[in-house]
Enzyme design. Structure first.
Site, short mmCIF file in Angstrom:
data_model
loop_
_atom_site.label_atom_id
_atom_site.label_comp_id
_atom_site.label_asym_id
_atom_site.label_seq_id
_atom_site.Cartn_x
_atom_site.Cartn_y
_atom_site.Cartn_z
N SER A 182 0.81 -1.17 -0.05
CA SER A 182 -0.18 0.09 -0.07
C SER A 182 0.89 1.40 -0.03
O SER A 182 0.45 2.48 -0.39
CB SER A 182 -0.81 0.24 1.18
OG SER A 182 -0.38 -0.18 2.42
N HIS A 210 -5.56 -3.98 -1.85
CA HIS A 210 -5.52 -2.86 -3.01
C HIS A 210 -5.36 -3.47 -4.06
O HIS A 210 -5.38 -2.63 -5.36
CB HIS A 210 -4.13 -2.22 -2.56
CG HIS A 210 -4.23 -1.24 -1.53
ND1 HIS A 210 -4.60 0.22 -1.48
CD2 HIS A 210 -3.74 -1.51 -0.30
CE1 HIS A 210 -4.60 0.73 -0.34
NE2 HIS A 210 -4.15 -0.33 0.44
N LYS A 241 -12.14 -0.04 0.15
CA LYS A 241 -11.51 0.68 -0.93
C LYS A 241 -12.07 0.86 -2.23
O LYS A 241 -12.82 1.48 -2.50
CB LYS A 241 -9.99 0.15 -0.75
CG LYS A 241 -9.08 0.09 0.34
CD LYS A 241 -8.07 -0.44 0.50
CE LYS A 241 -7.20 -0.07 1.87
NZ LYS A 241 -7.91 -0.61 2.80
#
Length: 395
Positions: A182, A210, A241
Site C-alpha cells: 500500500s 488494494h 477501498k
C-alpha cells in the site's frame, strides 16, 4: 496532570521531527472534489479507486436495505445476526473471486485478525512465513495467533525459499503476504510464491486489499491478474477501498471457510455487518460484474498522472498500481509539500512519514480514481511542477 506529562512530550517530539499527522475533517461525501474543514479541495489521497463510495446505485441499495431490514444486524453471525443479505454477499463474492466460498467480516483488518489467528495457533507445530512489508493487520493477526513467525525480505524469492527450507519440518507453514503493497504500489510475485508454496507444502494467504477492483478481469484482484485461482489457498479482500463501502472477507476452499466460521474470533464475537453496508457491497460487486468500464478509466487516469509526474522528474519508485508514491525522502519536506498543496493549491494529499514508512522514505502518496477528470489530474501535475520549483526540489 503530571502523570500525563510524557504524552505532551511525545506529541511535541512528533511535531519537532515532522512526524505529527494532521487529521483533516471531511464535510462532504467522498469524491474527486471534497469539502475539508470548510474548504473545497481536490481529493488525491482516498482509496475510493472506482468512485463507488457515493455511486447512485450503491446509495439506493443502502437506503432500500434500511427500509427492508433496519439499520443494525442486532447480533453476532452465529446467534441471530446472519441475514439473507450476508449470505447473498458471501455467495456473490465467492463467485466474483472464482472461489468455492467466502466469509464476511466487519473490516479487512478484522478479516486478517480472524483468519490468521484461526489458521495457525501456538499449539500447532507451525510457522508463519511473512513478507517484510506486510500490513499492520497481518502483523496483528499473527501476534494474536501466538504462533511463531519468520520474516523474508521484500519481494525476495531466494530469501523466501531459504526461510521455507529452514522450516521445512514444520507441520503447518503459511506464507502470508500483501498482494499490492500500500505504500509503494509494487506487486507480490505470486507465480514464484505459488511454486515455492507447492514445493514446500505450505499454504499461501494473500491480502488483496488494494488489488480488489483494480487488478485482474473486472477488478477481480491480483490472483486473477496472475490466473492463479487454484494455487492460492486464501484471498483476503476489503470492501472499503475500490468497493467504496466497509467490510472484509476471506475467500477460499469451502471446508476451510467453514472452519473460519467456527473459529474466526471477530465472526464469533462481534456483531455482524449492518444491512445497509452489506446491501451497498452487493451493489458494488454487481456493478463490477456487469462492466469493467470503471476499472479501465482508473488505469487510464493512472497512466496519465504517473507519466506526467515522471516527466517532471519525480521518483515514483516501483509502483505498478494506481498508488503513486511521490518520493520526497525527508519527513519535513513531505509535511511542507502536503501543507502547501492544501493551503496554496487546494489539493488534499497527505504526507506519509515514519512510522508508516521507514525514516528517509517520506512521500506524498497520490491515488487517482476513476472519478477524476483529466483536467483534475493536469491540475495536480501543474501544482507539483510549480511547488517543486518553488521549494527547490525540482531543479
Amino acid at each position: 496532570m503530571a502523570k500525563l506529562d510524557w504524552i505532551r512530550e511525545e506529541l511535541k517530539e512528533l511535531k519537532d521531527k515532522g512526524l505529527y499527522v494532521t487529521i483533516r475533517k471531511l464535510e462532504s461525501s467522498q469524491g474527486p472534489w471534497v469539502v475539508v474543514d470548510g474548504k473545497r479541495v481536490l481529493n488525491m489521497c482516498s482509496n475510493n479507486y472506482l468512485g463507488l463510495a457515493a455511486h447512485p446505485k450503491i446509495k439506493e441499495a443502502a437506503i432500500r436495505a434500511i427500509l427492508d431490514y433496519g439499520v443494525g444486524a442486532g447480533a453476532v453471525r452465529t446467534i441471530a445476526g446472519t441475514m439473507e443479505l450476508h449470505v447473498e454477499l458471501e455467495e456473490k463474492l465467492a463467485k466474483f473471486k472464482k472461489r468455492e466460498a467466502a466469509i464476511l467480516f466487519q473490516s479487512g483488518y478484522n478479516a486478517n485478525l480472524g483468519a490468521l489467528s484461526a489458521l495457525l495457533t501456538k499449539k500447532d507445530n507451525g510457522v508463519f512465513i511473512s513478507e517484510e512489508l506486510n500490513h499492520a493487520s497481518i502483523i496483528d493477526g499473527m501476534r494474536l495467533s501466538g504462533a511463531p513467525k519468520v520474516i523474508y525480505k521484500h519481494l525476495d524469492m531466494e530469501d523466501l525459499k531459504k526461510k521455507l527450507e529452514e522450516n521445512k519440518d514444520k507441520e503447518k507453514k503459511i506464507i502470508v503476504s500483501d498482494g499490492v503493497f500500500s505504500m509503494d504500489g509494487d506487486l507480490a510475485p505470486l507465480p514464484e510464491m505459488a511454486e515455492l508454496a507447492e514445493q514446500y507444502d505450505a499454504m499461501l494467504y494473500i491480502d488483496d486489499a488494494h488489488g480488489e477492483g483494480v487488478l485482474g478481469d473486472s477488478g477481480r484482484g491480483i490472483v486473477d491478474h496472475f490466473k492463479l485461482h487454484d494455487r492460492v489457498d486464501f484471498e483476503m479482500g476489503t470492501l472499503s477501498k475500490a468497493f467504496g463501502v466497509i467490510g472484509g472477507y476471506v475467500a477460499g476452499p469451502e471446508e476451510a471457510i467453514e472452519y473460519l466460521r467456527q473459529r474466526g474470533r471477530p465472526f464469533l464475537f462481534s456483531s455482524a455487518p449492518n444491512p445497509p453496508d452489506v446491501a451497498a457491497a452487493i451493489a458494488a460487486v454487481e456493478i463490477l460484474q456487469h462492466s469493467d468500464e470503471l476499472v479501465k478509466k482508473l488505469w487510464d487516469n493512472t497512466h496519465f498522472l504517473q507519466n506526467g509526474l515522471r516527466e517532471l522528474g519525480y521518483d515514483l519508485g516501483n509502483t505498478k498500481h494506481p498508488i503513486t508514491p511521490v518520493m520526497l525522502y525527508d519527513e519535513k519536506t513531505a509535511q511542507e509539500f502536503s501543507k502547501r498543496l492544501y493551503d496554496e493549491y487546494n489539493i488534499f494529499a497527505q504526507a506519509i512519514v515514519y512510522p508508516t514508512v521507514p525514516l528517509g522514505t517520506a512521500r506524498i502518496r497520490l491515488e487517482p480514481s476513476a472519478a477524476h477528470s483529466k483536467e483534475d489530474l493536469q491540475y495536480v501535475l501543474d501544482a507539483f511542477e510549480d511547488l517543486g520549483k518553488k521549494t527547490g526540489f525540482l531543479k
